[in-house]
Scaffold this motif. Structure first.
Motif, mmCIF file in Angstrom:
data_model
loop_
_atom_site.group_PDB
_atom_site.id
_atom_site.type_symbol
_atom_site.label_atom_id
_atom_site.label_comp_id
_atom_site.label_asym_id
_atom_site.label_seq_id
_atom_site.Cartn_x
_atom_site.Cartn_y
_atom_site.Cartn_z
ATOM 1 N N ASP A 168 70.326 -22.282 25.511
ATOM 2 C CA ASP A 168 71.014 -22.964 26.604
ATOM 3 C C ASP A 168 71.384 -24.394 26.208
ATOM 4 O OD1 ASP A 168 71.878 -22.235 29.303
ATOM 5 O OD2 ASP A 168 70.694 -23.945 29.961
ATOM 6 N N LYS A 171 74.413 -24.039 23.849
ATOM 7 C CA LYS A 171 75.624 -23.652 24.576
ATOM 8 C C LYS A 171 76.219 -24.807 25.369
ATOM 9 C CE LYS A 171 75.432 -19.854 26.968
ATOM 10 N NZ LYS A 171 74.879 -18.762 27.807
ATOM 11 N N ASN A 172 75.380 -25.724 25.794
ATOM 12 C CA ASN A 172 75.847 -26.802 26.666
ATOM 13 C C ASN A 172 76.173 -28.088 25.926
ATOM 14 O OD1 ASN A 172 75.788 -26.225 29.739
ATOM 15 N ND2 ASN A 172 73.988 -25.156 28.937
ATOM 16 N N TYR A 173 75.858 -28.154 24.639
ATOM 17 C CA TYR A 173 76.058 -29.406 23.916
ATOM 18 C C TYR A 173 76.597 -29.133 22.511
ATOM 19 C CZ TYR A 173 73.428 -31.329 27.837
ATOM 20 O OH TYR A 173 73.022 -31.701 29.093
ATOM 21 N N ARG A 325 67.204 -35.790 31.316
ATOM 22 C CA ARG A 325 68.394 -35.431 32.116
ATOM 23 C C ARG A 325 68.285 -35.915 33.551
ATOM 24 N NH1 ARG A 325 71.321 -34.841 35.492
ATOM 25 N NH2 ARG A 325 72.981 -33.302 35.849
ATOM 26 N N MET A 389 72.523 -33.807 22.313
ATOM 27 C CA MET A 389 72.758 -33.672 23.750
ATOM 28 C C MET A 389 73.016 -35.029 24.389
ATOM 29 S SD MET A 389 69.717 -30.900 24.399
ATOM 30 C CE MET A 389 68.793 -31.478 22.962
ATOM 31 N N LYS A 395 80.840 -29.594 25.405
ATOM 32 C CA LYS A 395 80.060 -28.404 25.734
ATOM 33 C C LYS A 395 80.380 -27.288 24.746
ATOM 34 C CE LYS A 395 79.093 -25.186 29.528
ATOM 35 N NZ LYS A 395 79.333 -24.897 30.963
ATOM 36 N N GLY A 396 79.335 -26.683 24.171
ATOM 37 C CA GLY A 396 79.513 -25.541 23.283
ATOM 38 C C GLY A 396 80.187 -25.877 21.971
ATOM 39 N N ARG A 446 80.549 -36.436 30.782
ATOM 40 C CA ARG A 446 80.605 -35.180 31.526
ATOM 41 C C ARG A 446 79.758 -35.282 32.796
ATOM 42 N NH1 ARG A 446 78.270 -31.164 27.367
ATOM 43 N NH2 ARG A 446 78.148 -29.853 29.234
ATOM 44 N N ASP A 448 78.833 -32.155 34.173
ATOM 45 C CA ASP A 448 78.370 -30.767 34.310
ATOM 46 C C ASP A 448 77.166 -30.458 33.428
ATOM 47 O OD1 ASP A 448 79.674 -30.934 31.887
ATOM 48 O OD2 ASP A 448 80.665 -28.982 32.055
ATOM 49 N N THR A 449 76.443 -31.483 32.965
ATOM 50 C CA THR A 449 75.290 -31.207 32.111
ATOM 51 C C THR A 449 74.161 -30.624 32.960
ATOM 52 O OG1 THR A 449 74.496 -33.489 32.389
ATOM 53 C CG2 THR A 449 75.885 -33.019 30.484
#
Length: 459
Positions: A168, A171-173, A325, A389, A395-396, A446, A448-449
Motif C-alpha cells: 500500500d 502503490k501510494n508513493y 501522516r 513518501m 502516487k504509484g 497532494r 489524497d495521501t
C-alpha cells in the motif's frame, strides 16, 4: 519614449516570470527546498528487493519477479543439473527458516559463484556476476545440503497479499526498483554508508561499531555543525539507559549515531538520542527535528531481519507512517523507508561495479573455504526495497535509474540528498557520486495521501 517604456515593462515581465534552476517538474530549486522541512529515515533489516517487492503486480513497470524465470542450480559445480527456480512463497513463512550468509564473501558467492571473484577482471569488465550461487551458499551456510525445498527460500518472494502494508505504501508513493545497498555485506557497514558515506574500511559487524569506534564525519556531526536539528530514535537496545556502553552486558545493537566518536565526545549521545516511544509523542506534538533517523530493534521482532516476523515488521512500519501522516508536520515531511542490506537473499539484478568507494581503505575477511578475501568497496550490494513518501511526491511512481551524478541510487543517496536540501558538502566520493531524487517532487502537495494503512497479514 512610450515604445521604450513598453519594451522595458515587457522585459521586466519576462524576467519576473523566469524560474532559474528549473527541475523536470517545472518548479525552481528554492521551492522544493522550502517545501521539505523534515526528513524521516527508517532503515529496516536484511531483505532484497526481489524477496520483498518482487511479487508486486500493481504496475508492469516494476523490475520484479512475476513472469520472470530466475533459477539457480543446487550445486554451482554442476550448473545444468538440479535447477530450482524462484517462485512465490506459498504458503509464505512469517519467519524465515534460515538467516542467509550475508557477509561480503557470502554475498560474493551468491553473485559470482565463488568467494574470491577476481576484482581486477571485474574492474576491466571481463568478469560479470552470474547470480547462480545463492542456492548453493544457502545450503552451505545453513548446513542442509541437498535440501532444495528449504534452500529455495533464498530465491522465493512474497506476494502483495503477504505484505499489504508495504504494497500500500508503494502503490501510494514512490517505489525505487534500482536502489542498491552500498556494501555487498552485512548490516553495520551499510548503516555507516547511510549515515557517513563510508564504513572506514569495516566490512563486518565488528567491535568498531559498538561505541564511538568510527572516526569519520557523520551526517549527525555535519548537521549539528550547520545548526540543523536531528534525533536518532532507537529501539535497538535493551539497555535501560538506551545505549550499551563499554563494559556493560546489555543485549542489542546501539543506535547508529553511536558508531561515531564525535557523537560521544561532543555530548550528542546525551542530547540527540531518544527512545522510540518518544518518537510517537514528538510526531503527535509536531516537535520532530529537521532530520529524524529511526533504528528498529534488531533482530528478533520488528526489524524483518530473520527471525523477525514479517507481520510484526509491517505493523511497526505502519505505526511509524501513521504517526507521521496524522501529525501536524506531515505537509512538510519526506519519509524514506529502506533496508540496510539484502541479507543474503537473492536478487536477479546485478549490482553496479567500478563505483567510487567512500575512502581508500580495504577490508579482508576469512571466507568459508578458509582463504582470505580482500574487498575495496568499489562494487555495490544487491537491490533493496526503498519507498519515498510525502504529500510532495506522486502516487504509484516507479523510479528506476538515477537522473544525475552517477545515475545510480545507493544508500549514500540519503546523505547526498541532505547535502542538496541543506546546502552541505558531500561527505565522501560515494555521496558525491550517488544520485539524488529531488526531481521527483511535485509543484504542489497532494491531498489524497492515505491516513491509515492496511492491517498486517496474519500468517
Amino acid at each position: 519614449m512610450v515604445l521604450l517604456k513598453a519594451a522595458a515593462v515587457a522585459l521586466l515581465a519576462v524576467v519576473a516570470s523566469a524560474k532559474p534552476h528549473q527541475n523536470p517538474h517545472g518548479h525552481g530549486v528554492s521551492s522544493w527546498k522550502n517545501n521539505i522541512k523534515n526528513v524521516v529515515v527508517l532503515v529496516q533489516e536484511n531483505r532484497s528487493f526481489d524477496t520483498l517487492a518482487g511479487g508486486f503486480t500493481y504496475s508492469h513497470d516494476i523490475d520484479g519477479m512475476v513472469g520472470r524465470r530466475f533459477c539457480n542450480p543446487l550445486n554451482v559445480s554442476f550448473p545444468l543439473e538440479n535447477i530450482t527456480c524462484a517462485d512465490k512463497l506459498a504458503p509464505a513463512n512469517d519467519i524465515a527458516n534460515d538467516d542467509p550468509n550475508h557477509s561480503i564473501t557470502g554475498t560474493s558467492f551468491g553473485l559470482y559463484s565463488t568467494y574470491h571473484p577476481d576484482e581486477t577482471l571485474i574492474k576491466k569488465g571481463h568478469l560479470k556476476p552470474n547470480l547462480l550461487g545463492f542456492l548453493t551458499e544457502q545450503q552451505v551456510s545453513n548446513k542442509h545440503p541437498g535440501d532444495a525445498t528449504r534452500a529455495s527460500e533464498i530465491l522465493n518472494y512474497y506476494t502483495a497479499a503477504h505484505i499489504p502494508v508495504f504494497e500500500d505504501m508503494a502503490k501510494n508513493y514512490v517505489l525505487f526498483d534500482k536502489w542498491f545497498c552500498d556494501v555487498p555485506g552485512p548490516t553495520n557497514p551499510n548503516r555507516a554508508y547511510i549515515t557517513s558515506g563510508t564504513s572506514h574500511g569495516h566490512g563486518s559487524n565488528d567491535a568498531g561499531f559498538n561505541y564511538g569506534g568510527l572516526p569519520q564525519k557523520s551526517i549527525f556531526q555535519q548537521l549539528s555543525e550547520n545548526n540543523i536539528t536531528w534525533i536518532n530514535y532507537s529501539n535497538s537496545s535493551t539497555n535501560p539507559n538506551g545505549v550499551n556502553k563499554p563494559g556493560q552486558k546489555a543485549k542489542g545493537f546501539n543506535p547508529d549515531a553511536v558508531f561515531y566518536n564525535w557523537t560521544i565526545t561532543s555530548g550528542a549521545i546525551d542530547t540527540n538520542l531518544k527512545f522510540l516511544s518518544e518518537f510517537y509523542t514528538d510526531a503527535a506534538n509536531g516537535t520532530l527535528p529537521q532530520f529524524t533517523y529511526i533504528n528498529p530493534e534488531c533482530c528478533s521482532y520488528q526489524s524483518m531481519h530473520p527471525p523477525s516476523p514479517i507481520s510484526m515488521g509491517e505493523n511497526f512500519i505502519k505505526g511509524i507512517y501513521e504517526s507521521l501522516r496524522n501529525g501536524p508536520q506531515w505537509n512538510e515531511t519526506l519519509f524514506i523507508v529502506t533496508f540496510d542490506e539484502g541479507g543474503g537473499f537473492a536478487d536477479h539484478v546485478a549490482p553496479p561495479v567500478n563505483v567510487p568507494a567512500g575512502d581508500s581503505l580495504t577490508y579482508t575477511e576469512l571466507a568459508h573455504d578458509g582463504k582470505n578475501a580482500t574487498f575495496d568497496f568499489t562494487r555495490l550490494g544487491v537491490r533493496v526495497p526503498t519507498i519515498m513518501m510525502s504529500p510532495w511526491v506522486g502516487k504509484g511512481v516507479i523510479e528506476h535509474e538515477g537522473k544525475n551524478k552517477g545515475r545510480t541510487y545507493s544508500h549514500a543517496s540519503i546523505p547526498a540528498f541532505l547535502a542538496e536540501l541543506w546546502d552541505l558538502d558531500n561527505l565522501t566520493p560515494r555521496t558525491a557520486w550517488s544520485s539524488t531524487f529531488e526531481h521527483l517532487f511535485l509543484h504542489k502537495p497532494r491531498t489524497d495521501t492515505p491516513a491509515t494503512l492496511p492491517q498486517a497479514n496474519s500468517f
